[in-house]
Enzyme design. Structure first.
Site, PDB file in Angstrom:
ATOM      1  N   ARG A 122       0.887  -1.172   0.000  1.00  0.00           N
ATOM      2  CA  ARG A 122       0.000   0.000   0.000  1.00  0.00           C
ATOM      3  C   ARG A 122       0.909   1.202   0.000  1.00  0.00           C
ATOM      4  O   ARG A 122       1.600   1.466   0.992  1.00  0.00           O
ATOM      5  CB  ARG A 122      -0.923  -0.005   1.218  1.00  0.00           C
ATOM      6  CG  ARG A 122      -1.666   1.301   1.388  1.00  0.00           C
ATOM      7  CD  ARG A 122      -2.752   1.231   2.422  1.00  0.00           C
ATOM      8  NE  ARG A 122      -3.868   0.425   1.970  1.00  0.00           N
ATOM      9  CZ  ARG A 122      -5.060   0.377   2.558  1.00  0.00           C
ATOM     10  NH1 ARG A 122      -5.293   1.101   3.626  1.00  0.00           N
ATOM     11  NH2 ARG A 122      -6.020  -0.382   2.082  1.00  0.00           N
ATOM     12  N   HIS A 149      -7.484   0.601  -6.365  1.00  0.00           N
ATOM     13  CA  HIS A 149      -7.552  -0.359  -5.257  1.00  0.00           C
ATOM     14  C   HIS A 149      -8.028  -1.705  -5.833  1.00  0.00           C
ATOM     15  O   HIS A 149      -9.185  -2.103  -5.624  1.00  0.00           O
ATOM     16  CB  HIS A 149      -8.507   0.180  -4.192  1.00  0.00           C
ATOM     17  CG  HIS A 149      -8.343  -0.430  -2.837  1.00  0.00           C
ATOM     18  ND1 HIS A 149      -7.490  -1.491  -2.568  1.00  0.00           N
ATOM     19  CD2 HIS A 149      -8.951  -0.143  -1.646  1.00  0.00           C
ATOM     20  CE1 HIS A 149      -7.570  -1.802  -1.286  1.00  0.00           C
ATOM     21  NE2 HIS A 149      -8.436  -1.006  -0.702  1.00  0.00           N
ATOM     22  N   GLN A 152      -9.644  -4.508  -3.598  1.00  0.00           N
ATOM     23  CA  GLN A 152     -11.000  -4.129  -3.201  1.00  0.00           C
ATOM     24  C   GLN A 152     -11.969  -4.378  -4.365  1.00  0.00           C
ATOM     25  O   GLN A 152     -13.085  -4.880  -4.167  1.00  0.00           O
ATOM     26  CB  GLN A 152     -11.028  -2.647  -2.807  1.00  0.00           C
ATOM     27  CG  GLN A 152     -12.381  -2.139  -2.351  1.00  0.00           C
ATOM     28  CD  GLN A 152     -12.757  -2.634  -0.957  1.00  0.00           C
ATOM     29  OE1 GLN A 152     -12.001  -2.472  -0.025  1.00  0.00           O
ATOM     30  NE2 GLN A 152     -13.927  -3.243  -0.828  1.00  0.00           N
ATOM     31  N   ASP A 244     -18.120   6.214  -0.932  1.00  0.00           N
ATOM     32  CA  ASP A 244     -16.796   6.204  -0.288  1.00  0.00           C
ATOM     33  C   ASP A 244     -16.649   7.541   0.447  1.00  0.00           C
ATOM     34  O   ASP A 244     -17.481   8.443   0.303  1.00  0.00           O
ATOM     35  CB  ASP A 244     -15.715   6.018  -1.365  1.00  0.00           C
ATOM     36  CG  ASP A 244     -14.342   5.670  -0.789  1.00  0.00           C
ATOM     37  OD1 ASP A 244     -14.214   5.530   0.447  1.00  0.00           O
ATOM     38  OD2 ASP A 244     -13.376   5.570  -1.585  1.00  0.00           O
ATOM     39  N   CYS A 285     -16.636   0.548   0.740  1.00  0.00           N
ATOM     40  CA  CYS A 285     -15.375  -0.181   0.951  1.00  0.00           C
ATOM     41  C   CYS A 285     -14.940  -0.123   2.409  1.00  0.00           C
ATOM     42  O   CYS A 285     -14.170  -0.964   2.860  1.00  0.00           O
ATOM     43  CB  CYS A 285     -14.295   0.374   0.041  1.00  0.00           C
ATOM     44  SG  CYS A 285     -14.062   2.159   0.245  1.00  0.00           S
ATOM     45  N   ARG A 313     -13.180  -9.456   1.738  1.00  0.00           N
ATOM     46  CA  ARG A 313     -11.773  -9.089   1.515  1.00  0.00           C
ATOM     47  C   ARG A 313     -10.884 -10.265   1.885  1.00  0.00           C
ATOM     48  O   ARG A 313      -9.898 -10.557   1.195  1.00  0.00           O
ATOM     49  CB  ARG A 313     -11.374  -7.855   2.366  1.00  0.00           C
ATOM     50  CG  ARG A 313     -11.949  -6.525   1.907  1.00  0.00           C
ATOM     51  CD  ARG A 313     -11.482  -6.112   0.512  1.00  0.00           C
ATOM     52  NE  ARG A 313     -10.037  -6.050   0.372  1.00  0.00           N
ATOM     53  CZ  ARG A 313      -9.268  -5.004   0.706  1.00  0.00           C
ATOM     54  NH1 ARG A 313      -9.835  -3.906   1.193  1.00  0.00           N
ATOM     55  NH2 ARG A 313      -7.952  -5.034   0.528  1.00  0.00           N
TER      56      ARG A 313
END
Ligand code: CP
Length: 364
Positions: A122, A149, A152, A244, A285, A313
């Site tokens: 990340r 992402h 995700q 988001d 998310c 996830r």
């Protein structure tokens, strides 16, 4: 002989390349067929896990996890996924490792490649993740950058498929800011033949270059991509309403203007959900700012799938780790393991250790 050691300054974005056969940096690097197969693999691993029988496909495999930003879901899901698959994970935080500071990214990538079998990263800048993948000899998995992402995104289409069945022809409306999750959702849904709508005030709408990528998907796979400020019109046909955060840590000085731009029209409320078909699901998310981009009444409603999505996830990471790593690791026979253990044990039995400290007597 020492090779050339490139620095950040010596590399340009244009010449940074990675290997889509090794790495997972962007869903756009992979065919729909490959990603559909990945979804099937995730389903098998989720099923096995729910029976308490996750196969140890990555036994003794090591994952290095680099996080330049905090994480709950990505960090925990990757680490637990590795344990369930028989391997283990190391949390590597900048400031605690020499990455790009006191040591070039090239050297870090080369050293990690000699010690771990796969890297999750990340990074604040997408280019850092790309550069790491370029120099790494083991797979690098993008765990979120300022651009996208992808892990995700895989989790999200897996969740949509679980909840809605066939994805082609379904409509996903992303309400709010053009975040890295917005770009990834736009690209993955159009790859699966869905209609994607970004509903946002003009200043926060997806840029033309993101839409151009989605339009390439639409040309190949069907569906459509639309950007609009008409949020009520957009949700009228929604199967999925996704939102988001409206701001992130480096945007705190923009909070007043962002709040004014999004509130009240783009907040996901029961009133907005009521404008969508009854079967529409709500996705986020996470982390969420409750009472900002979404109200408690929506995120805690029966239409919300956010915690199923978060659990997925874990299953998605298992699939992604197996997809990238399993074909590359040595699958050693029990005979070869016994051969090497025997050699080392014979050596230990006869080794001339320092005899001042005799080994303890074996336990009875
Ligand atoms: N959705 C997501 O990536 O969450 P984390 O930031 O907690 O990893």
């Amino acid at each position: 002989m020492k090779g050339t050691c490139p620095t950040h300054e010596e590399t340009t974005v244009a010449d940074r390349q990675y290997d889509p056969g090794k790495d997972f940096i962007d869903t756009q690097d992979h065919s729909r067929e490959e990603l559909a197969g990945l979804l099937d693999l995730i389903a098998l691993l989720k099923d096995a896990d729910q029976d308490g029988a996750c196969p140890e496909l990555l036994k003794d495999v090591s994952l290095g996890m680099i996080f330049e930003e905090p994480s709950t879901r990505t960090r925990v899901s990757f680490e637990v996924a590795m344990v369930k698959l028989g391997g283990h994970a190391l949390y590597l935080r900048p400031g605690e490792i020499h990455m790009g500071v006191r040591e070039s990214l090239y050297d870090t990538a080369k050293v990690l490649s000699r010690m771990v079998d796969v890297i999750e990263a990340r990074t604040l800048k997408h280019e850092t993740c790309v550069e790491l993948a370029r120099w790494s000899d083991v797979p690098v998995i993008n765990g979120l950058t300022d651009l996208n992402h992808p892990t995700q995104a895989i989790c999200d289409v897996f969740t949509m498929r679980e909840k809605l069945g066939e994805l082609a022809g379904r409509t996903c409306v992303f309400v709010g800011d053009r975040t890295n999750v917005c770009s990834s959702t736009m690209w993955i849904t159009t790859m699966f033949g869905m209609h994607f709508v970004h509903a946002a005030p003009p200043a926060y709408q997806a840029p033309a270059e993101w839409v151009a990528i989605a339009e390439e998907n639409v040309a190949r796979y069907g569906g459509s991509v639309t950007v609009t400020d008409d949020v009520a019109g957009a949700v009228a046909n929604a199967d999925v309403i996704y939102t988001d955060l409206w701001w992130w840590v480096d945007q705190e000085d923009e909070i007043p203007e962002r709040r004014a731009a999004f509130m009240p029209d783009y907040q996901v409320t029961p009133e907005l959900m009521a404008k969508a078909p009854e079967h529409a699901i709500f996705m986020h998310c996470l982390p969420a700012s409750r009472g900002v981009e979404v109200t408690d009444a929506v995120i805690d409603s029966p239409q919300s799938v956010v915690f199923d999505q978060a659990e997925n996830r874990l299953h998605a990471e298992k699939g992604i780790l197996v997809w990238r790593t399993y074909p590359r690791i040595a699958h050693v026979s029990d005979e070869l393991k016994a051969y090497h253990r025997g050699k080392v044990e014979s050596f230990l039995a006869t080794a001339h250790w320092d005899r001042r400290y005799p080994p303890p007597a074996p336990l009875a």
